[in-house]
Design an enzyme around this catalytic site. Structure first.
Site, PDB file in Angstrom:
ATOM      1  N   LYS B  83       0.848  -1.197   0.000  1.00  0.00           N
ATOM      2  CA  LYS B  83       0.000   0.000   0.000  1.00  0.00           C
ATOM      3  C   LYS B  83       0.883   1.246   0.000  1.00  0.00           C
ATOM      4  CE  LYS B  83      -3.857   1.957   2.658  1.00  0.00           C
ATOM      5  NZ  LYS B  83      -4.787   1.711   3.774  1.00  0.00           N
ATOM      6  N   SER B 158      -9.815   1.434   2.643  1.00  0.00           N
ATOM      7  CA  SER B 158      -8.945   2.231   1.810  1.00  0.00           C
ATOM      8  C   SER B 158      -7.908   1.430   1.030  1.00  0.00           C
ATOM      9  CB  SER B 158      -8.213   3.270   2.663  1.00  0.00           C
ATOM     10  OG  SER B 158      -7.310   2.633   3.549  1.00  0.00           O
ATOM     11  N   SER B 182      -9.816  -0.883   6.700  1.00  0.00           N
ATOM     12  CA  SER B 182      -9.187  -0.669   5.388  1.00  0.00           C
ATOM     13  C   SER B 182      -8.540  -1.890   4.758  1.00  0.00           C
ATOM     14  CB  SER B 182      -8.150   0.445   5.484  1.00  0.00           C
ATOM     15  OG  SER B 182      -8.801   1.688   5.567  1.00  0.00           O
TER      16      SER B 182
END
Lengths: 101, 479
Positions: B83, B158, B182
């Site tokens: 990420k 996310s 997330s």
């Protein structure tokens, strides 16, 4: 709980975010809705309840105060937006601007 | 085993390890297969912000040399992605926000360092909601991520890019971050396994902080076995993150092999009766609960009455922590600095241009809630209700070993469907937020598909440090 455009302007200044007039209007609307939404917490009786700031229960975490290698000078300088030889260049801190509070 | 060289990217960690050790293919071939897949699909899915083709192939070559010498570590030659809100040395890390568009961290986050030390090959950085602010990956300043199962649907957020990358076989596994759901919610939407560890289990050093009392780092994988492999590598105490706990890391693979006899499974009613609960999702989860019963688990219907307050608690405390944490992003020491006539202008313009709308909104809410006169009404009140959410879980975990719920009330929703209404988007995290408040571990595992072919995730929550147990249960969930 509704928040006015004037209040949004004030918070935005405290938070150092320049907003356009349309953003100010939009944030006043959505933030008011969110404040109404979170007001549901007023239903909950929290008399005498300790607040939670962390969940591990760890306290006073210390480690030996030993110097460690941190050889990142070149990379840190490379990541800076503006440098002068080996120094970070920053805008002047003091000014006469009326924006400053 | 016979490998089709075109599809090496579809392997799990376990399969890839076996193939590499048996010399059926090389780490370079495996890495190239992932890079080819990224090239083929990223234009459509937008799961990567940065692809490290050159360095990945170099790392894979080193892995092959190691393998040739019989020196194989836990992840030697396994391609993974990260990420973009997690720092990777010498690889651009934007957090999916323009304020860090040009930012290259000098060091690796501890979890990344550990993976690299075990031979992992970094193929690229995954798109996400900017700094983790969102549940649909539509708050990225690099465009939304699309769901590999249906391009009109969101990937979740996310960590949507990481979920899509794993689901679409652009990497073998991914490392992401879960503040309020997330990892788990996009894992559910994209049909992969995602674990939020107990707060304190994995080091957060080198993670771009969003809400420090909630932030955790965890893996996204294709199988639960792979999850155990990655957790074994990354879990543990770190002197660079003082919130990591000293408890030793158990052997997670050992945990997977135990059976479920006598396991007490709690089914919290509030999660099944929530507003907007999709009927199909509910049926899939209920069927899985019956399957666990057949495998020897005992089912108990329990109540967590504070569940309905979790989102409100989250959306006070997180913006407060965000408004404080994001003070560092000011365009002065790193990142993008906007030109202005004075210092105030530099700050306010850099932040105006560098943050997307949702990040600005959360900073504004946090600034408001923490300002004089409002502190008790918002911040303290929310912290008190957070205590009650924790006590809810403590109470229920004295009666049951784990809790089972849907990960999300629905399968992936449409792109743009909720983006104009922040509250609707916040409510997408209704089932994943409570565990974040309590700091307990929770895993999302694929449990089935809707009639329209979208994945549905099942969430298993356990008491603190019970990662081994929840992975064991997850390993018994068959789609």
């Amino acid at each position: 709980m509704s928040i006015s455009i004037e209040e949004v302007k004030k918070i935005a200044q405290l938070a150092r975010i320049k907003l356009t007039p349309s953003e100010e209007k939009r944030h006043a609307g959505t933030i008011s809705t969110i404040l109404d939404f979170v007001a549901v917490l007023n239903e909950v009786d929290t008399e005498g309840v300790e607040p939670t700031a962390q969940v591990t229960g760890l306290e006073d975490v210390v480690r030996d105060d030993v110097v460690q290698v941190c050889d990142y000078k070149k990379q840190l300088l490379a990541a800076m937006p503006s440098i002068n030889v080996n120094l970070l260049k920053v805008p002047a801190v003091f000014s006469d601007s009326e924006d400053v509070i | 085993m016979l490998f089709d060289f075109m599809n090496l990217n579809e392997l799990t960690i376990k399969e890839a390890q076996a193939g590499l050790r048996n010399k059926e293919f090389t780490a370079v071939e495996l890495t190239q297969a992932c890079l080819d897949r990224i090239k083929e699909r990223n234009n459509e899915l937008n799961a990567f912000i940065t692809v490290c083709e050159e360095s990945a192939l170099k790392e894979a070559k080193i892995a092959d040399e190691m393998l040739a010498q019989g020196k194989s570590l836990a992840l030697t030659g396994i391609p993974f992605s990260v990420k973009d809100a997690i720092c990777t040395a010498s690889v651009r890390s934007t957090g999916a926000a323009k304020i860090l568009d040009n930012y290259t961290p000098p060091y690796d986050a501890t979890v990344i360092k550990k993976i690299r030390e075990q031979g992992g090959v970094l193929v690229g950085k995954n798109n996400c909601d900017a700094f983790g602010h969102g549940a649909s990956n539509e708050n990225s300043m690099y465009g939304p991520v699309k769901n590999p199962y249906n391009l009109d649907k969101v990937a979740g957020g996310s960590s949507g890019g990481s979920a899509a990358a794993v689901a679409d076989n652009m990497c073998i596994f991914a490392i992401a971050e879960d503040t309020g759901g997330s990892i788990r919610q996009p894992a559910s939407f994209c049909g992969v396994v995602g674990l939020r560890p107990s707060y304190g289990r994995n080091s957060r050093f080198g993670i771009m902080p969003m809400a420090s009392s909630f932030d955790t780092v965890g893996p996204m994988t294709k199988t639960v076995e792979d999850m155990a492999i990655v957790m074994q590598v990354i879990a543990g105490n770190d002197h660079l993150d003082a919130t990591t706990v000293p408890e030793p890391v158990p052997d997670y693979n050992d945990e997977l092999n135990k059976d479920l006899t006598g396991l007490r499974v709690g089914v919290p009613q509030e999660y099944f009766e929530a507003e907007g609960m999709d009927k199909e999702v509910r049926q899939i989860i209920e069927k899985q609960i019956k399957n666990l019963e057949k495998q020897g688990a005992e089912i108990f219907y329990v109540s967590l009455p504070m569940t309905k307050y979790a989102i409100a608690v989250y959306y006070i405390l997180v913006p407060c922590e965000v408004s404080s944490n994001f003070g560092r992003l000011d365009g002065i020491r790193y990142g993008v600095r906007s030109e202005a006539k004075d210092l105030f202008g530099v700050y306010s313009k850099s932040r105006a241009q560098g943050f997307p709308e949702e990040v600005k909104r959360r900073i504004l809410i946090g600034t408001y809630a923490l300002s004089a006169g409002y502190y008790d009404a918002y911040y303290k009140k929310a912290q008190q209700v957070r205590t009650l959410i924790r006590l809810d879980f403590d109470r229920v975990f004295s009666d049951v070993d784990i809790l089972i719920t849907p990960t999300s009330p629905s399968a992936a929703f449409g792109l743009g469907e909720k983006s104009s209404d922040p509250i609707q988007l916040y409510l997408a995290d209704i089932f994943v937020s409570p565990a974040a408040s309590a700091g307990i571990p929770a895993i999302s595992v694929p449990a089935g598909e809707t009639k329209s072919g979208l994945p549905v995730g099942l969430q298993i929550m356990g008491s603190r440090m019970s990662e081994g147990l929840i992975m064991r249960v997850a390993n018994n969930i068959k789609k």
